[in-house]
Design a protein around this motif. Structure first.
Motif, PDB file in Angstrom:
ATOM      1  N   TYR A  57       4.952 -32.134 -24.898  1.00 12.08           N
ATOM      2  CA  TYR A  57       4.697 -31.533 -26.203  1.00 12.08           C
ATOM      3  C   TYR A  57       5.884 -31.636 -27.159  1.00 12.08           C
ATOM      4  O   TYR A  57       5.752 -31.306 -28.332  1.00 12.08           O
ATOM      5  CB  TYR A  57       4.262 -30.079 -26.026  1.00 12.08           C
ATOM      6  CG  TYR A  57       2.929 -29.982 -25.333  1.00 12.08           C
ATOM      7  CD1 TYR A  57       1.763 -30.383 -25.982  1.00 12.08           C
ATOM      8  CD2 TYR A  57       2.836 -29.548 -24.020  1.00 12.08           C
ATOM      9  CE1 TYR A  57       0.542 -30.342 -25.349  1.00 12.08           C
ATOM     10  CE2 TYR A  57       1.609 -29.497 -23.379  1.00 12.08           C
ATOM     11  CZ  TYR A  57       0.468 -29.896 -24.040  1.00 12.08           C
ATOM     12  OH  TYR A  57      -0.740 -29.858 -23.410  1.00 12.08           O
TER      13      TYR A  57
ATOM     14  N   GLU B   2       4.477 -29.189 -33.573  1.00 14.05           N
ATOM     15  CA  GLU B   2       4.194 -29.604 -32.195  1.00 14.05           C
ATOM     16  C   GLU B   2       3.494 -28.485 -31.430  1.00 14.05           C
ATOM     17  O   GLU B   2       2.603 -28.741 -30.603  1.00 14.05           O
ATOM     18  CB  GLU B   2       5.501 -30.006 -31.502  1.00 14.05           C
ATOM     19  CG  GLU B   2       6.097 -31.289 -32.053  1.00 14.05           C
ATOM     20  CD  GLU B   2       7.525 -31.527 -31.601  1.00 14.05           C
ATOM     21  OE1 GLU B   2       7.926 -32.697 -31.510  1.00 14.05           O
ATOM     22  OE2 GLU B   2       8.241 -30.536 -31.338  1.00 14.05           O
TER      23      GLU B   2
ATOM     24  N   THR C 131      -0.078 -28.466 -32.388  1.00 12.79           N
ATOM     25  CA  THR C 131      -0.747 -29.579 -31.714  1.00 12.79           C
ATOM     26  C   THR C 131      -1.099 -29.214 -30.279  1.00 12.79           C
ATOM     27  O   THR C 131      -2.193 -29.519 -29.780  1.00 12.79           O
ATOM     28  CB  THR C 131       0.157 -30.821 -31.734  1.00 12.79           C
ATOM     29  OG1 THR C 131       0.465 -31.168 -33.089  1.00 12.79           O
ATOM     30  CG2 THR C 131      -0.529 -32.009 -31.066  1.00 12.79           C
ATOM     31  N   LEU C 132      -0.159 -28.534 -29.614  1.00 10.29           N
ATOM     32  CA  LEU C 132      -0.390 -28.077 -28.238  1.00 10.29           C
ATOM     33  C   LEU C 132      -1.597 -27.146 -28.172  1.00 10.29           C
ATOM     34  O   LEU C 132      -2.511 -27.326 -27.347  1.00 10.29           O
ATOM     35  CB  LEU C 132       0.880 -27.382 -27.743  1.00 10.29           C
ATOM     36  CG  LEU C 132       0.955 -26.844 -26.314  1.00 10.29           C
ATOM     37  CD1 LEU C 132       2.426 -26.674 -25.933  1.00 10.29           C
ATOM     38  CD2 LEU C 132       0.236 -25.513 -26.126  1.00 10.29           C
TER      39      LEU C 132
ATOM     40  N   ASN D  55      -3.976 -26.771 -30.345  1.00 12.90           N
ATOM     41  CA  ASN D  55      -5.197 -27.442 -30.759  1.00 12.90           C
ATOM     42  C   ASN D  55      -5.782 -28.255 -29.612  1.00 12.90           C
ATOM     43  O   ASN D  55      -7.008 -28.335 -29.444  1.00 12.90           O
ATOM     44  CB  ASN D  55      -4.917 -28.351 -31.956  1.00 12.90           C
ATOM     45  CG  ASN D  55      -6.129 -28.520 -32.843  1.00 12.90           C
ATOM     46  OD1 ASN D  55      -6.965 -27.624 -32.959  1.00 12.90           O
ATOM     47  ND2 ASN D  55      -6.246 -29.677 -33.456  1.00 12.90           N
ATOM     48  N   GLU D  56      -4.907 -28.855 -28.806  1.00  9.99           N
ATOM     49  CA  GLU D  56      -5.382 -29.597 -27.633  1.00  9.99           C
ATOM     50  C   GLU D  56      -6.068 -28.660 -26.644  1.00  9.99           C
ATOM     51  O   GLU D  56      -7.139 -28.974 -26.097  1.00  9.99           O
ATOM     52  CB  GLU D  56      -4.213 -30.313 -26.962  1.00  9.99           C
ATOM     53  CG  GLU D  56      -4.617 -31.086 -25.713  1.00  9.99           C
ATOM     54  CD  GLU D  56      -3.426 -31.710 -25.030  1.00  9.99           C
ATOM     55  OE1 GLU D  56      -3.385 -31.706 -23.781  1.00  9.99           O
ATOM     56  OE2 GLU D  56      -2.532 -32.212 -25.738  1.00  9.99           O
TER      57      GLU D  56
ATOM     58  N   ARG E 119      -7.412 -25.882 -27.380  1.00  9.03           N
ATOM     59  CA  ARG E 119      -8.620 -25.372 -28.040  1.00  9.03           C
ATOM     60  C   ARG E 119      -9.787 -26.337 -27.869  1.00  9.03           C
ATOM     61  O   ARG E 119     -10.884 -25.933 -27.464  1.00  9.03           O
ATOM     62  CB  ARG E 119      -8.298 -25.157 -29.510  1.00  9.03           C
ATOM     63  CG  ARG E 119      -9.482 -24.792 -30.404  1.00  9.03           C
ATOM     64  CD  ARG E 119      -9.038 -24.937 -31.846  1.00  9.03           C
ATOM     65  NE  ARG E 119     -10.070 -24.626 -32.798  1.00  9.03           N
ATOM     66  CZ  ARG E 119     -10.035 -24.976 -34.079  1.00  9.03           C
ATOM     67  NH1 ARG E 119      -8.984 -25.656 -34.527  1.00  9.03           N
ATOM     68  NH2 ARG E 119     -11.011 -24.669 -34.900  1.00  9.03           N
ATOM     69  N   TRP E 120      -9.568 -27.613 -28.156  1.00 11.24           N
ATOM     70  CA  TRP E 120     -10.663 -28.579 -28.094  1.00 11.24           C
ATOM     71  C   TRP E 120     -11.008 -28.991 -26.678  1.00 11.24           C
ATOM     72  O   TRP E 120     -12.083 -29.546 -26.432  1.00 11.24           O
ATOM     73  CB  TRP E 120     -10.311 -29.809 -28.937  1.00 11.24           C
ATOM     74  CG  TRP E 120     -10.296 -29.495 -30.399  1.00 11.24           C
ATOM     75  CD1 TRP E 120      -9.215 -29.443 -31.217  1.00 11.24           C
ATOM     76  CD2 TRP E 120     -11.415 -29.149 -31.214  1.00 11.24           C
ATOM     77  NE1 TRP E 120      -9.571 -29.082 -32.488  1.00 11.24           N
ATOM     78  CE2 TRP E 120     -10.938 -28.906 -32.514  1.00 11.24           C
ATOM     79  CE3 TRP E 120     -12.794 -29.015 -30.974  1.00 11.24           C
ATOM     80  CZ2 TRP E 120     -11.765 -28.539 -33.564  1.00 11.24           C
ATOM     81  CZ3 TRP E 120     -13.618 -28.651 -32.027  1.00 11.24           C
ATOM     82  CH2 TRP E 120     -13.107 -28.422 -33.298  1.00 11.24           C
ATOM     83  N   SER E 121     -10.098 -28.754 -25.731  1.00 12.93           N
ATOM     84  CA  SER E 121     -10.444 -28.995 -24.324  1.00 12.93           C
ATOM     85  C   SER E 121     -11.121 -27.768 -23.714  1.00 12.93           C
ATOM     86  O   SER E 121     -11.357 -27.719 -22.510  1.00 12.93           O
ATOM     87  CB  SER E 121      -9.183 -29.343 -23.530  1.00 12.93           C
ATOM     88  OG  SER E 121      -8.261 -28.260 -23.548  1.00 12.93           O
TER      89      SER E 121
ATOM     90  N   LYS F  25      -1.977 -26.044 -17.217  1.00 10.17           N
ATOM     91  CA  LYS F  25      -1.292 -27.288 -17.534  1.00 10.17           C
ATOM     92  C   LYS F  25      -0.055 -27.485 -16.653  1.00 10.17           C
ATOM     93  O   LYS F  25       0.247 -28.583 -16.205  1.00 10.17           O
ATOM     94  CB  LYS F  25      -0.873 -27.293 -19.009  1.00 10.17           C
ATOM     95  CG  LYS F  25      -2.005 -27.513 -19.984  1.00 10.17           C
ATOM     96  CD  LYS F  25      -2.388 -28.977 -20.013  1.00 10.17           C
ATOM     97  CE  LYS F  25      -3.414 -29.252 -21.099  1.00 10.17           C
ATOM     98  NZ  LYS F  25      -3.833 -30.683 -21.103  1.00 10.17           N
TER      99      LYS F  25
END
Length: 494
Positions: A390, A402, A405-406, A408-409, A411-413, A472
């Motif tokens: 990240y 950043e 972005t983390l 959001n990833e 969230r969409w996963s 993760k």
């Protein structure tokens, strides 16, 4: 705007876990070159890049040197240049001359950096002194005398390099222009000549003077300003070449223009030349000028009679040969990291501290079983591996973009509770404030690791985010385990 209140906590203060590297360069993207650098003592190197016009410097005997970096109009991709930044630099790389062509002079900023005695490449004193070309020329004359003395009994080396003659004129009054240049200077016998105004660079500020008429025209221009100027003979050359030194690496290449007598602009052609012993001698002696110049370029003219004539010396702002740009840029990176190692990792105090820390770690490790020790090593590396994923721009911190972005990833996963854009932005803001404990605008690896281990910041975060990040983290561990089973020598994925 930039007032620093006493006894106020400054998040910009350097910590033991990182060293801040400030790079002054408007062209090269150094974020892609310094990828996750780390010193041998474990300190991460945090890279910040700007150029002179966006830099404000304040120095204090109590607080040290504070730099304010304005948001760049065209930031490099995936960099921290998208916002205003406040830093306290530990080391500096200067790749731009601290003046420009339009009466913009940034030497006051240079003085602020010098006030703080910040180590740099080249040394700040040398960068400052090189802004005065006549003083630099005087040093070249001294180098010439020393080299001639060293080589007077050495018949194995070819003839040394001469230094082009120069005359200096202060140009502080109209009268000084008339007396120094036009009335008392030799006339046609000195034609043609080259006039260089001030300490401009890249071919600017130069004029070829062919006769008295050209001198009269030049006088009208010089009278408008008070810049000093110098006069050199115009010499007919076979070709021009540059001796380049970056740390302990030497390069020699021809640089000639088919469209201009200046040979550093227009239609240029570059040719690699052999680096001869006399080239190394000159480069090494010039590297000692003004307290140290790790990066230099010596421009030399080869005359038809076989004589080599030194025209000028350029400091760390030198342009690089296009064909070798990537290689030479990496030489500069390695040089900077080497100097940072020498500055921050070689003192007795650091060694003693590291030894004490190592002894403490050994004692702690001796109390662990072999299985517990392997598990600790695995978790440490898994956390750093996840952090690297990240840290998109590789500056060893996770900035707010950043971090978003983390999230959001996640969230969409579908590893976070579904939410609309408005709620998501609030979610980002809330968790950012909680995780960035010292409020410095970035998340360091220690802060990130504390969160994963359930530290104070983790307790403030929503349970959904912490659980998602732990998932993760476990995935990162699994990847390391698979690599270890395949016989990888390193637990940290590249």
């Amino acid at each position: 705007k930039y007032k620093i209140e006493p006894n106020t906590h400054l998040s910009i203060l350097s910590s033991m876990s990182k060293k801040v590297l400030l790079i002054i360069d408007y062209s090269t993207n150094w974020f892609t070159i310094f990828k996750k650098p780390k010193l041998s003592n474990g300190d991460l190197v945090e890279v910040h890049q700007t150029h002179w016009k966006n830099l404000t410097v304040q120095s204090s005997s109590e607080e040290g040197t504070i730099c304010f970096l304005k948001e760049e109009e065209q930031p490099h991709p995936f960099s921290n240049q998208k916002t205003d930044r406040t830093i306290k630099p530990d080391f500096i790389l200067i790749r731009n001359f601290p003046t420009d062509l339009h009466d913009k002079d940034y030497k006051n900023s240079m003085i602020g950096l010098m006030f703080g005695k910040i180590p740099a490449v080249n040394t700040l004193n040398s960068v400052f002194m090189c802004t005065f070309r006549p003083l630099l020329y005087s040093e070249l004359l001294s180098v010439k005398q020393k080299i001639d003395e060293e080589l007077k009994d050495n018949e194995d080396l070819e003839n040394t390099i001469d230094v082009i003659p120069m005359q200096y004129y202060p140009n502080n009054t109209t009268e000084s222009i008339n007396r120094n240049l036009l009335e008392n200077s030799p006339k046609s016998s000195s034609f043609p000549s080259v006039i260089k105004v001030g300490s401009t660079h890249a071919g600017y500020g130069k004029m070829k003077i062919k006769d008295d008429g050209d001198y009269d025209d030049l006088k009208c221009i010089l009278a408008l300003k008070t810049d000093y100027f110098t006069k050199e003979p115009f010499i007919s050359i076979d070709y021009e070449y540059r001796i380049q030194k970056i740390g302990n690496h030497y390069r020699c290449f021809g640089r000639n223009s088919s469209t201009s007598w200046k040979n550093n602009w227009g239609n240029l052609k570059f040719t690699d030349y052999e680096v001869k012993p006399i080239h190394k001698i000159w480069a090494d002696r010039c590297a000692d000028i003004f307290g140290g110049m790790d990066i230099i370029g010596l421009d030399v003219a080869h005359l038809s009679d076989g004589t080599d004539m030194l025209l000028e010396l350029n400091d760390s702002s030198i342009g690089l040969m296009y064909e070798h740009n990537e290689e030479d840029t990496n030489y500069i990176k390695e040089l900077v990291l080497q100097r940072m190692e020498e500055e921050f990792c070689s003192s007795n105090d650091d060694n003693n501290e590291n030894n004490n820390n190592n002894e403490q770690v050994v004692e702690e490790d001796n109390e662990l079983t072999e299985g517990e020790r392997q598990q600790k090593e695995l978790e440490d590396n898994a956390a750093y591996s996840l952090f690297q994923i990240y840290d998109i721009n590789g500056d060893n911190v996770i900035d707010k973009w950043e971090f978003r972005t983390l999230l959001n990833e996640l969230r969409w996963s579908k590893q976070l509770t579904p939410m609309n854009e408005r709620l998501f932005e609030k979610f980002v803001e809330m968790n950012w404030k909680n995780l960035d404990e010292n409020d410095d605008g970035s998340i360091s690896f220690p802060e990130f690791e504390e969160f994963l281990n359930g530290g104070s910041s983790a307790g403030l975060l929503t349970k959904g985010l912490h659980d998602s990040m732990k998932l993760k983290f476990n995935e990162s561990k699994e990847k390391i385990i698979r690599k270890k089973k395949k016989g990888s020598s390193s637990l940290i994925p590249k």
